[in-house]
Each structure stands twice: as structure tokens, then as C-alpha cells.
Design a protein around this motif. Sequence first.
Motif, mmCIF file in Angstrom:
data_model
loop_
_atom_site.group_PDB
_atom_site.id
_atom_site.type_symbol
_atom_site.label_atom_id
_atom_site.label_comp_id
_atom_site.label_asym_id
_atom_site.label_seq_id
_atom_site.Cartn_x
_atom_site.Cartn_y
_atom_site.Cartn_z
ATOM 1 N N UNK A 121 0.844 -1.404 0.419
ATOM 2 C CA UNK A 121 -0.264 -0.064 0.027
ATOM 3 C C UNK A 121 1.311 1.158 -0.175
ATOM 4 N N UNK A 122 1.864 1.648 -0.763
ATOM 5 C CA UNK A 122 2.719 2.696 -1.402
ATOM 6 C C UNK A 122 2.538 2.667 -2.153
ATOM 7 N N UNK A 123 1.988 2.501 -3.741
ATOM 8 C CA UNK A 123 1.932 3.149 -4.453
ATOM 9 C C UNK A 123 2.425 4.346 -5.162
ATOM 10 N N UNK A 124 1.050 5.417 -3.571
ATOM 11 C CA UNK A 124 1.612 6.563 -3.985
ATOM 12 C C UNK A 124 2.692 7.004 -3.675
ATOM 13 N N UNK A 125 3.809 6.550 -3.273
ATOM 14 C CA UNK A 125 4.556 7.567 -2.665
ATOM 15 C C UNK A 125 5.667 6.767 -3.666
#
Length: 563
Positions: A231-235
Motif C-alpha cells: 500500500x505504498x503505490x502513491x509513494x
Amino acid sequence: MRRRKKHGGLTVNAVAGTHVVFFGLDLSADKRAGCRGFGFKRFDHAAGDTVWLQGLKTFQETEPHPAAGERFSTQRHPVQGFQWADYSAKPGRTYTYTVVALYGDPASLQQRIAVEVELTTETEVGAVHSAFFNRGSVATQEYARRFQNRPPNVAGPGAYEWLSRGLLEAFVAFLGRAGAGWEMHGAMYEFQWPEALAAVRAAHRRGAGVHVIFDDLGSKQANETAIAAAQIKALCRGRVHGKLMHNKFFVLSRNGEPQAVWTGSTNLTENGIFGHANVGHIVEDGVVAQAFRVYWDRLEADSAVSAPYRAANEQASPAPPRPWNAVTTAVFSPRGTELDALQWYADIAASAKQGLFMTFAFGMNEKFRDVYRRDDDVLRMALMEKEWGNPSTKAQELKALREIRSRRNVVVAVGNRIVTNSFDRWLAEMSRLDPDVHVYWVHTKFMLVDPLGPRPIVVTGSANFSKASTDTNDENMLVIRGDKRIADIYFGEYLRLYSHYAFRESVKFFTERKKHGTPEDWQPQFLRADDSWMAPYFDARDPSARDTRRKYFGGPMSVSPAH
């Protein structure tokens, strides 16, 4: 830390890294007759206990039928060699070692000469440089003894912790510094291990600005899948326009000022952290961290491998720098087709006055073969994942390596494994963690030049000492000059890995000579009951370089109050 002591004709050079204490020995001519080897006794000042360290080989006369995996005290079954190491030492501990020359009948050995050496192992964390090496292979006797060769995902968390040996923990702790007011800029080739990615997410939740570039060139679906699961796609952002995004670094900045960088050879995967040999290296230096931070900006632009992109890396990190004054120099790739950085590394290798130690994950480039071909008194050692790099030139590379290995001052070990439980008292060993990887054993990329001298050089990073790592791939290297502490740590780990794989390669040679042989055909190797074992160590023509090794490891070295 380094200590040199001499008494009664026995010379002991002790070099303490973090987990390894290495001993180079020498024995005067008048003390050699009748010597059966050396015993090693260790007193642990913190624990208050004294033990005789153990080995596997025995005298047939006193222990003809040892059990598989059984170990024996060097007080009764001494080491018949002039280099040895204690691989069970702990970081930051004070030990007193007593090295004893043993003589006479194996049934009643006599302790005639003893040399005591007190030293303290290095801590992994240093003021400027910190180095964390994993175990380097699941193919070890200790893993077989501890975990019955069950894969770590079956054996449980203890197996992963043992294999990591603090490498993963150090990475998580490094990212754990970042919170509100901090920024993190990462560049990763393989970015998949859940606990590592969770540390990135945790930094974001603490308020740190998190920016990660990952290799998304070709088929890197595993990176995308792991990033989504964490859950770190945005980073994270994939780099898609380069050639090979081979970096493995993270820069920490506080209030806009770069503070430190994590780099090295470790991919954040199961095999990278727990399987093959790797190192994580931290530099606490604002100038070096700033250089990596600006390099990250060039990577983030996602340029193709163009002339302007190469020129920018060359201008930012000249190789060599002029003047070369800094203790730590960062070098970034890809660079121009003149291969300036690769040539600089080769020149550094050629500058060795006493000893050169290198790891090669994918064959040995011609520039380094030229160095290893030299006929002189410099000890040159090479640890290789495999003997060749390019399938189209495999025959030529193998021929060149055979020529190099014929020199009396050169020793080479190539990764191998033992997968039998009847080989020379050895337990069966797990062959590898992941059958679908390109590198099984040796993944580190580092060079040591005169590591025991007054001004050692350590070159370490992500690049494979190859053409592609210079003019094509995104890579980084550190050139560290004059830091004896970090040289001692790398030196101990190098000899640990070298000894591990040199023995396994000897099995391979044995089975090849037998043509249809297997490791099970190997007969138990016993200690010699006379002093003939010493002959190669005092023969200048010995092709195994035992004489060259004895002179280097047991000879004078740089010793100071601090090291």
C-alpha cells in the motif's frame, strides 16, 4: 582492530572485524620441526568463559570415525594452516585469544609456545561508516545444524533472523529515523521484501516525505505487485526509460539537508537479504549524502541513457577526482564510453603493494585480468559467483582465468555448494533459497587494496566492476581511503566468504577429476601426524599461493593504538 604479537618464534597477526576475528601466523625455522599445528583458546571478557575453539578435521590416530557435522577442540585436533578465523565472535566484544603451537604425538600433544592477544571487535555502527553483512549463504554447515536444512519460510522467523545477521534490521532502523521534518529518497532495483516495504510505509505514516524510484524496465512485475501489497503505490514511481536501474540506496534528509545514505549491494528481496552474500553500507556524511540526493534527481527525471545524462554523472563525480583529498568519494553511473570509472578502479587495483582482494559477481573484466596476470609478490585473491560473464566469450574468459590461477601469488574461489550428507563428515546443505535467480552465492561488489596497510582502500557499492555497470546501468560506488576500521570489517568478511567457497570449489574439482564421481566419493580428510603439512607454506614455488599468503597474513602490518 589490529594486534601483532610475537613470542618464542610464533608470530600472531590478529584482525578483528565485527563478526570475524582473523589470524595470520608465522613460525620461525627453528620451531617448525615436530609442529603438529595450532590450537586456539578464547576468553570472552563479557561472558567470563574460556573455550577452546573447534574445527572439523581430526587425527585419524585418535579420532578415526567422527560423526557427520561433529566438531572437535583445536587443543586436541589443531589447525594445520597459517591462517584461520573465529567466525563466532560478536560485535563490540573484548576477547583474549591464546594461540598455541602444538608438538609431538597426536595422542599426547605438547603445548610449547603460546601467544596471547587481547582485542575488541568492531561495532557495526560507526561515526561515519557502518557496514552490515548478511551470512552470505544458506549453504552452510551451521544452518544445517541449526535448522535441519528446512527453508526459512518453514523453519520460521529464527532462520530468517540468523541469515540476515542484522542486515534487514539495520535497514529498518535506518529508515526508522525518518519522521516529521524528514525526507526519504530511495532508488531500488528489486524492491519486494514485505518488511522492508513496510518500513517505507511506516516512515510516511510518521510524517516523513517519502519518494522511491524503482526499476520498472522490462519485466519487473514483482516490484509493482509488492508495492501494491504494501500500500505504498502513491509513494513510488517506476523508472522506465533507462537501461538497468541497478541502484540500491536511500538518502535521509532533515529540514531539507541530506544527512546520511544507505547503499551497498543488497536488493530488498528474500534472496538479496537472506540468500546470497550482500552488504548494506551507511555513510553519515552530509557531503556524500548530498551527492546521492542530487543523483536521485537525475534518476527521477527518467532520462534515457543519453550523452547529456552520462556527462552529468561524470561532472558530478569525476573518476578520479582531482585532487583526490576526501576520505569518501561517491561515483555515479552511467558514464561515458571511455569507461573512466572502470579504469580508475583498475588503476586502484594495480596500485596494491601487498594485497588485493576483489569480488566478482559476473566474471572478471579484462582490465582486472591484466592486474591479476602480474607476476610479482603481491597477494591477489578473487571471489567469484561464476568464472565467466558473457556467454559469447565464455571460452576466452575460462582460458584467461586458468592462466591467472596458475600464478603462485593468485588464488581464486568460485561459488559452489555441497548437497550431500556423506561428504567428509559434512551434513547436507540447502542448495539455494530461490531456484529462479541469476545469482546464488556471491552478490557483493567490493575491492580491498592493501587492507592491512596504513592507508587501505575500500571500493564498495552496486556496480559489478564491468563495462555495463559503467556506461549503461544506473549504479553507485563508494571509494573509501584511509579508514582502517571499515577496512578491517570488510577484510574479515571477505576471508570468511572466501574460505567458505574455496572449500566447496575443491569438492567440485575432486568430482570432476573422478569424471563420474560424486561428493560422496570424497574420503575423510585427516590431519597429518607429522610436520609435512607445513612444506607448501614455505615453498616459494607452491602453486596454491600458501607461501604468499603466509608472508602477507603473518607479516608486518599497520598497527596503531586505535586499530
